[in-house]
Design a protein around this motif. Structure first.
Motif, PDB file in Angstrom:
ATOM      1  N   PRO A 159       0.793  -1.232   0.000  1.00 60.81           N
ATOM      2  CA  PRO A 159       0.000   0.000   0.000  1.00 60.81           C
ATOM      3  C   PRO A 159       0.828   1.286   0.000  1.00 60.81           C
ATOM      4  O   PRO A 159       0.302   2.364  -0.304  1.00 60.81           O
ATOM      5  CB  PRO A 159      -0.827  -0.116   1.286  1.00 60.81           C
ATOM      6  CG  PRO A 159      -0.857  -1.579   1.592  1.00 60.81           C
ATOM      7  CD  PRO A 159       0.487  -2.071   1.172  1.00 60.81           C
ATOM      8  N   ALA A 164       1.767   2.432  -5.760  1.00 56.64           N
ATOM      9  CA  ALA A 164       0.576   2.713  -4.962  1.00 56.64           C
ATOM     10  C   ALA A 164       0.497   4.192  -4.606  1.00 56.64           C
ATOM     11  O   ALA A 164      -0.583   4.793  -4.629  1.00 56.64           O
ATOM     12  CB  ALA A 164       0.574   1.860  -3.701  1.00 56.64           C
ATOM     13  N   ALA A 168      -2.467   6.775  -5.791  1.00 49.42           N
ATOM     14  CA  ALA A 168      -3.276   6.859  -4.566  1.00 49.42           C
ATOM     15  C   ALA A 168      -4.623   7.535  -4.779  1.00 49.42           C
ATOM     16  O   ALA A 168      -5.643   7.110  -4.209  1.00 49.42           O
ATOM     17  CB  ALA A 168      -2.489   7.596  -3.474  1.00 49.42           C
ATOM     18  N   ARG A 171      -7.533   5.184  -5.921  1.00 48.39           N
ATOM     19  CA  ARG A 171      -7.809   3.947  -5.183  1.00 48.39           C
ATOM     20  C   ARG A 171      -9.266   3.906  -4.727  1.00 48.39           C
ATOM     21  O   ARG A 171      -9.770   4.872  -4.143  1.00 48.39           O
ATOM     22  CB  ARG A 171      -6.877   3.848  -3.977  1.00 48.39           C
ATOM     23  CG  ARG A 171      -7.086   2.580  -3.149  1.00 48.39           C
ATOM     24  CD  ARG A 171      -6.067   2.484  -2.032  1.00 48.39           C
ATOM     25  NE  ARG A 171      -6.345   1.353  -1.151  1.00 48.39           N
ATOM     26  CZ  ARG A 171      -5.581   1.017  -0.103  1.00 48.39           C
ATOM     27  NH1 ARG A 171      -4.497   1.725   0.180  1.00 48.39           N
ATOM     28  NH2 ARG A 171      -5.908  -0.031   0.656  1.00 48.39           N
ATOM     29  N   TYR A 172      -9.928   2.788  -4.987  1.00 46.77           N
ATOM     30  CA  TYR A 172     -11.301   2.565  -4.554  1.00 46.77           C
ATOM     31  C   TYR A 172     -11.308   1.976  -3.152  1.00 46.77           C
ATOM     32  O   TYR A 172     -10.394   1.231  -2.779  1.00 46.77           O
ATOM     33  CB  TYR A 172     -11.997   1.580  -5.504  1.00 46.77           C
ATOM     34  CG  TYR A 172     -12.751   2.219  -6.646  1.00 46.77           C
ATOM     35  CD1 TYR A 172     -14.085   1.910  -6.896  1.00 46.77           C
ATOM     36  CD2 TYR A 172     -12.132   3.146  -7.477  1.00 46.77           C
ATOM     37  CE1 TYR A 172     -14.779   2.489  -7.950  1.00 46.77           C
ATOM     38  CE2 TYR A 172     -12.812   3.733  -8.525  1.00 46.77           C
ATOM     39  CZ  TYR A 172     -14.144   3.403  -8.758  1.00 46.77           C
ATOM     40  OH  TYR A 172     -14.819   3.998  -9.798  1.00 46.77           O
ATOM     41  N   TRP A 188      -8.206   1.416  -8.934  1.00 48.03           N
ATOM     42  CA  TRP A 188      -7.696   0.176  -8.359  1.00 48.03           C
ATOM     43  C   TRP A 188      -8.227  -0.012  -6.948  1.00 48.03           C
ATOM     44  O   TRP A 188      -8.657   0.944  -6.295  1.00 48.03           O
ATOM     45  CB  TRP A 188      -6.167   0.134  -8.378  1.00 48.03           C
ATOM     46  CG  TRP A 188      -5.483   1.167  -7.526  1.00 48.03           C
ATOM     47  CD1 TRP A 188      -5.371   2.496  -7.785  1.00 48.03           C
ATOM     48  CD2 TRP A 188      -4.788   0.946  -6.289  1.00 48.03           C
ATOM     49  NE1 TRP A 188      -4.658   3.128  -6.798  1.00 48.03           N
ATOM     50  CE2 TRP A 188      -4.279   2.206  -5.865  1.00 48.03           C
ATOM     51  CE3 TRP A 188      -4.542  -0.180  -5.504  1.00 48.03           C
ATOM     52  CZ2 TRP A 188      -3.547   2.356  -4.678  1.00 48.03           C
ATOM     53  CZ3 TRP A 188      -3.810  -0.031  -4.327  1.00 48.03           C
ATOM     54  CH2 TRP A 188      -3.318   1.224  -3.940  1.00 48.03           C
ATOM     55  N   VAL A 189      -8.201  -1.264  -6.520  1.00 49.58           N
ATOM     56  CA  VAL A 189      -8.665  -1.592  -5.179  1.00 49.58           C
ATOM     57  C   VAL A 189      -7.684  -2.584  -4.561  1.00 49.58           C
ATOM     58  O   VAL A 189      -7.091  -3.405  -5.264  1.00 49.58           O
ATOM     59  CB  VAL A 189     -10.091  -2.196  -5.218  1.00 49.58           C
ATOM     60  CG1 VAL A 189     -10.098  -3.547  -5.924  1.00 49.58           C
ATOM     61  CG2 VAL A 189     -10.664  -2.334  -3.821  1.00 49.58           C
ATOM     62  N   TYR A 190      -7.491  -2.446  -3.257  1.00 53.02           N
ATOM     63  CA  TYR A 190      -6.629  -3.365  -2.519  1.00 53.02           C
ATOM     64  C   TYR A 190      -7.523  -4.271  -1.686  1.00 53.02           C
ATOM     65  O   TYR A 190      -8.240  -3.808  -0.803  1.00 53.02           O
ATOM     66  CB  TYR A 190      -5.679  -2.577  -1.620  1.00 53.02           C
ATOM     67  CG  TYR A 190      -4.587  -3.419  -0.994  1.00 53.02           C
ATOM     68  CD1 TYR A 190      -3.379  -3.601  -1.647  1.00 53.02           C
ATOM     69  CD2 TYR A 190      -4.761  -4.015   0.252  1.00 53.02           C
ATOM     70  CE1 TYR A 190      -2.368  -4.368  -1.077  1.00 53.02           C
ATOM     71  CE2 TYR A 190      -3.761  -4.776   0.829  1.00 53.02           C
ATOM     72  CZ  TYR A 190      -2.575  -4.946   0.161  1.00 53.02           C
ATOM     73  OH  TYR A 190      -1.579  -5.712   0.728  1.00 53.02           O
TER      74      TYR A 190
END
Length: 213
Positions: A159, A164, A168, A171-172, A188-190
């Motif tokens: 992250p 990343a 940032a 990011r979803y 993008w999603v983590y």
């Protein structure tokens, strides 16, 4: 038994069937060998992203790694199909037929030739740590939404990695993962969830150790 050349085996390098509007995950890798950790990522991302299908893209070889112990492409495709027994999952080595070396080439081809599909790039958090080393990584992020799945040892590093941090603002939230396929990239999603400590390199090392005894 020695398998025939992958380009001469029906279906090994064929592009999976799909339909307009389908949400399709793209999970690439050498899978040398494939293992239950890969299956876990496939199962979790299929569910969490609410995908219609997931394509496992068995690559000719990772440009960032040596290929000294790389099993033949056909062997790896067949092994993946045996392990990933799911009607929504398709395993293919189609990149070899097109001479693709880098992920950006694959993604550009798929998004341009099948523009009415909703592709999502899937990778483990360990890959996000080194994503800035990938060829044209910013182009990848600009072409397709990405789902990053947590991996042991990378949970804290990924992250805050270079990529990343650069991405940032796009990011979803993890609770919005089902919307990712409809997002305009970059997005993008983590994803956090079940993890497996298995790794292909460790499995190869154990096999080599057994052979050397």
């Amino acid at each position: 038994m020695t398998l025939r050349h992958p380009l001469r085996i029906p279906g090994i390098t064929a592009l999976p069937p799909s339909g307009r509007g389908m949400r399709i995950g793209l999970f690439g890798g050498s899978f040398n060998p494939i293992h239950d950790g890969h299956r876990l990522v496939v199962e979790e991302t299929l569910r969490r992203l609410d995908l219609d299908a997931l394509w496992v893209l068995v690559t000719p070889g990772n440009p960032l790694k040596t290929h000294n112990d790389l099993a033949p492409l056909a062997d790896r495709v067949i092994a993946a199909r045996q392990l990933l027994d799911n009607p929504k999952v398709r395993v293919t080595g189609f990149e070899a037929a097109h001479g693709f070396t880098y992920s950006w080439q694959t993604i550009r081809f798929l998004t341009s030739s099948l523009p009415d599909r909703r592709f999502v790039w899937i990778m483990g958090a360990d890959n996000l740590v080194d994503f800035h080393r990938w060829e044209r990584w910013r182009d990848i992020a600009a072409m397709v939404p990405m789902a990053i799945y947590v991996r042991p040892g990378s949970g804290r590093l990924a992250p805050v990695s270079m990529a990343a941090s650069a991405l940032a603002q796009w990011r979803y939230d993890e609770t919005d993962a089902t919307r990712l396929a409809f997002a305009n990239p970059p997005a993008w999603v983590y994803l956090h969830g079940r993890q497996s400590a298995l790794s292909s390199s460790a499995i190869r090392a154990r096999r080599q150790h057994v052979k050397s005894k």
